[in-house]
Scaffold this active site. Sequence first.
Site, PDB file in Angstrom:
ATOM      1  N   SER A 132       0.865  -1.193   0.000  1.00 43.86           N
ATOM      2  CA  SER A 132       0.000   0.000   0.000  1.00 43.86           C
ATOM      3  C   SER A 132       0.892   1.230   0.000  1.00 43.86           C
ATOM      4  CB  SER A 132      -0.838  -0.011   1.280  1.00 43.86           C
ATOM      5  OG  SER A 132      -1.476   1.229   1.468  1.00 43.86           O
TER       6      SER A 132
ATOM      7  N   TYR B  53      -2.428  -0.575  10.965  1.00 40.38           N
ATOM      8  CA  TYR B  53      -2.555  -1.075   9.580  1.00 40.38           C
ATOM      9  C   TYR B  53      -1.299  -0.702   8.788  1.00 40.38           C
ATOM     10  CZ  TYR B  53      -4.048  -1.320   4.700  1.00 40.38           C
ATOM     11  OH  TYR B  53      -4.112  -1.596   3.355  1.00 40.38           O
TER      12      TYR B  53
END
Length: 277
Positions: free
Chosen positions: A136, A149
């Site tokens: 990501s 996260y």
Amino acid sequence: MSLNNKPVALITGASSGFGMRTAERLHTQGWIVYAAARRVERMATLSQRGIRTLAMDVSSEKSIKEGVKTILQEEGRIDALLNNAGFGSYGGVEDVPIETIHYQFDVNLFGAARVIRAVLPTMRKQNSGRIVNTASVVAHISTAGIGWYAATKHALSAMTDALRQELSGTGIHVSQIEPGVVRTGFEEVAITTLKAVHHQKEYQDVMDGVADGTRRMYKNAPGPESTVKAMVHALTAKKPKSVYKTTWDSRWLPLVRRLIGGKLYDKISLRTMRKSA
Ligand SMILES: NC(=O)c1ccc[n+]([C@@H]2O[C@H](COP(=O)([O-])OP(=O)(O)OC[C@H]3O[C@@H](n4cnc5c(N)ncnc54)[C@H](OP(=O)(O)O)[C@@H]3O)[C@@H](O)[C@H]2O)c1
């Protein structure tokens, strides 16, 4: 090639979002695709189209071993792995329960590691293979409310770089996909998990802002097309890239963060979130 003379791919996290679309795309290109996720019923449309589906929970070693065994029994080989299962469990660093943090690492990082370890002996025997990990933009940056996260994606990225070097010269290519904010099923899970955390009052306005900001960002976000295209390239191209930054924000945000420095970045991030609340 498989017993059917077609290349074989395993895609985790295929019951939704990037994984589902990449499974469809590869199948259209003539691959034998094994789409894996916990919610097999969500993959009914894939199996109707001839894509094999597997019940797989990447937090369970047993479940992964069984899935990979099935593929090897049916096809005799695995040419590509898209390690894509993952989710965002949002909330404040101090407030997210430690078991929740463990579970998120178990899926996003250790899950990927388990699947890699399950397929690598086969790929090494074949002297060829593709491993594509979905990281990501938050493998490079982090903001309030997404700390744990982002930590899983920072860790996944570090592991991926090392693995790519370790497998250099073996015929097994390793790539990393770095999407920014993209409309899939991701935001629903992220906001639900954020709301489930009991935050101390000192963090509440920022966390309300994270929830609103996330909703707003995802409403205006691009769809999965550019990321799916990158995934297919990484899995199939003769010369795959090491890293694919698949959206404008994943290309620019880490750069902006480096250019403006930590203090200003913190200020802007926090102001944006407080405004949202
Ligand atoms: N969308 C974004 O903005 C964005 C940005 C950057 C990175 N990513 C990453 O992209 C990947 C795919 O996410 P997405 O955006 O496509 O979201 P999504 O639509 O919510 O898909 C997530 C997939 O992961 C699977 N999954 C979750 N926990 C699992 C577990 N324990 N075992 C097996 N599968 C599991 C889900 O299937 P089941 O629940 O059926 O198991 C689902 O198929 C994730 O790694 C995510 O972190 C997303």
